[in-house]
Design a protein around this motif. Structure first.
Motif, PDB file in Angstrom:
ATOM      1  N   MET A   1       0.840  -1.174   0.000  1.00 49.96           N
ATOM      2  CA  MET A   1       0.000   0.000   0.000  1.00 49.96           C
ATOM      3  C   MET A   1       0.890   1.243   0.000  1.00 49.96           C
ATOM      4  O   MET A   1       1.768   1.397   0.823  1.00 49.96           O
ATOM      5  CB  MET A   1      -0.884  -0.023   1.244  1.00 49.96           C
ATOM      6  N   ALA A   2       0.672   2.126  -0.950  1.00 50.92           N
ATOM      7  CA  ALA A   2       1.487   3.340  -1.079  1.00 50.92           C
ATOM      8  C   ALA A   2       1.016   4.396  -0.087  1.00 50.92           C
ATOM      9  O   ALA A   2      -0.171   4.537   0.183  1.00 50.92           O
ATOM     10  CB  ALA A   2       1.385   3.873  -2.498  1.00 50.92           C
ATOM     11  N   GLY A   3       1.970   5.142   0.449  1.00 50.49           N
ATOM     12  CA  GLY A   3       1.654   6.222   1.376  1.00 50.49           C
ATOM     13  C   GLY A   3       1.334   7.509   0.633  1.00 50.49           C
ATOM     14  O   GLY A   3       1.242   7.556  -0.588  1.00 50.49           O
ATOM     15  N   ASN A   4       1.179   8.559   1.380  1.00 49.51           N
ATOM     16  CA  ASN A   4       0.899   9.873   0.831  1.00 49.51           C
ATOM     17  C   ASN A   4       2.144  10.377   0.098  1.00 49.51           C
ATOM     18  O   ASN A   4       3.202  10.516   0.704  1.00 49.51           O
ATOM     19  CB  ASN A   4       0.513  10.825   1.967  1.00 49.51           C
ATOM     20  N   PRO A   5       2.052  10.684  -1.200  1.00 55.59           N
ATOM     21  CA  PRO A   5       3.247  11.133  -1.932  1.00 55.59           C
ATOM     22  C   PRO A   5       3.800  12.465  -1.433  1.00 55.59           C
ATOM     23  O   PRO A   5       4.953  12.780  -1.649  1.00 55.59           O
ATOM     24  CB  PRO A   5       2.761  11.240  -3.379  1.00 55.59           C
ATOM     25  N   ARG A   6       2.993  13.254  -0.728  1.00 59.38           N
ATOM     26  CA  ARG A   6       3.464  14.536  -0.210  1.00 59.38           C
ATOM     27  C   ARG A   6       4.290  14.391   1.061  1.00 59.38           C
ATOM     28  O   ARG A   6       4.842  15.363   1.548  1.00 59.38           O
ATOM     29  CB  ARG A   6       2.293  15.470   0.034  1.00 59.38           C
TER      30      ARG A   6
END
Length: 96
Positions: A1-6
């Motif tokens: 699961m990918a996190g927040n790109p910011r």
């Protein structure tokens, strides 16, 4: 699961690089107080935020340095996802 790109390293690096340029707000043209660095100070309307020339919601690239602009938090929020920096005129209402 990918996190927040910011919150990722590439985005933080882009913010640091843009902040290091010391540019004025690209929307209003006024100086940005780059000394505001604490969490409470960052919430100031005159603090630095990374804005995007082409809004992300309109296909702009989050990590493209050519799309990155320095802006005041207030100016960035008022601009929203419009493609231009000019504010939209307020609608005039007549009271009958």
């Amino acid at each position: 699961m990918a996190g927040n790109p910011r919150t990722g390293r590439p985005y933080r690096r882009l913010c640091v690089e843009q902040r290091a340029l010391g540019l004025p707000c690209w929307i209003c043209g006024e100086a940005i107080d780059y000394e505001l660095t604490s969490l409470a100070a960052q919430r100031s309307p005159w603090a630095f935020t990374l804005d995007h020339l082409v809004p992300l919601s309109r296909g702009g690239d989050l990590l493209d340095p050519a799309n990155a602009r320095s802006a005041h938090r207030r100016c960035n929020s008022q601009r929203g996802n419009r493609s231009t920096s000019a504010p939209t005129p307020q609608r005039q209402y007549r009271r009958w």
